[in-house]
Design a protein around this motif. Structure first.
Motif, PDB file in Angstrom:
ATOM      1  N   LEU A   1      87.002  43.009  86.610  1.00  0.00           N
ATOM      2  CA  LEU A   1      86.078  43.770  87.441  1.00  0.00           C
ATOM      3  C   LEU A   1      85.130  44.531  86.524  1.00  0.00           C
ATOM      4  O   LEU A   1      85.580  45.287  85.657  1.00  0.00           O
TER       5      LEU A   1
ATOM      6  N   VAL B   1      82.523  40.458  89.477  1.00  0.00           N
ATOM      7  CA  VAL B   1      83.912  40.013  89.370  1.00  0.00           C
ATOM      8  C   VAL B   1      83.939  38.631  88.732  1.00  0.00           C
ATOM      9  O   VAL B   1      83.117  37.779  89.064  1.00  0.00           O
TER      10      VAL B   1
ATOM     11  N   ILE C   1      86.139  44.851  97.961  1.00  0.00           N
ATOM     12  CA  ILE C   1      85.070  44.176  97.229  1.00  0.00           C
ATOM     13  C   ILE C   1      84.557  43.012  98.065  1.00  0.00           C
ATOM     14  O   ILE C   1      85.302  42.081  98.377  1.00  0.00           O
TER      15      ILE C   1
END
Length: 163
Positions: free
Chosen positions: A21, A66, A124
């Motif tokens: 991340l 990501v 996310i």
């Protein structure tokens, strides 16, 4: 060559649990760290400490990136210098209190009970495109970067988590 779909990419992500991340500090410095995640629909969820850099920085700037490495098995990967496959994407993140764990038993199972009271949950949501390397291609083709790359539009198939 088959064309990948967003649904297939989400299935690949759902079978994994580790990602890198990336985010930025309030001063604009880049940061990245490994995280353990779970998937619900088209969203990825990560538990972090409530006083962590990730929680503070992402609350201030929800734009993240990501990358999920996808290990390719088999003997060939031991014989040839083939990197792992990857799925990368930009995303928008929302920081939730740890109370959301009650709605997500799969994620809660990843958090030791003593850490649950002092945690935050990052939701996310991928945006734009998934960028892939080596996903849906034969292992030997991964040695050719041009033939191994893919770009798949993100489709908003799952509604946002409500609480």
């Amino acid at each position: 060559m088959s064309v990948l779909t967003a649904h297939e990419i989400r299935r690949v992500l759902a079978r994994r649990s580790f990602a890198v991340l990336s985010h930025v500090t309030p001063d604009g410095a880049p940061r990245s760290s490994g995280v353990v995640y779970t998937v619900n629909g088209d969203r990825m969820f990560v538990v972090v400490a409530e006083n962590s850099w990730k929680a503070r920085h992402i609350a201030a700037n929800p734009h993240v990136a990501v990358t999920v490495p996808v290990r390719r098995g088999g003997i060939m990967s031991l014989l040839a210098p083939i990197p792992p496959a990857t799925v990368s994407f930009p995303a928008a993140a929302v920081v939730h209190t740890g109370q959301i764990l009650a709605e997500m038993p799969g994620l809660a199972a990843l958090v030791p009970p003593q850490r649950r009271s002092g945690c935050m949950v990052l939701e996310i949501r991928p945006v734009g495109h998934y960028v892939t390397y080596g996903i849906g291609v034969p292992l030997m083709r991964m040695r050719d970067p041009l033939r191994s790359r893919g770009r798949v539009p993100v489709l908003d198939a799952a509604p946002p988590l409500r609480h």
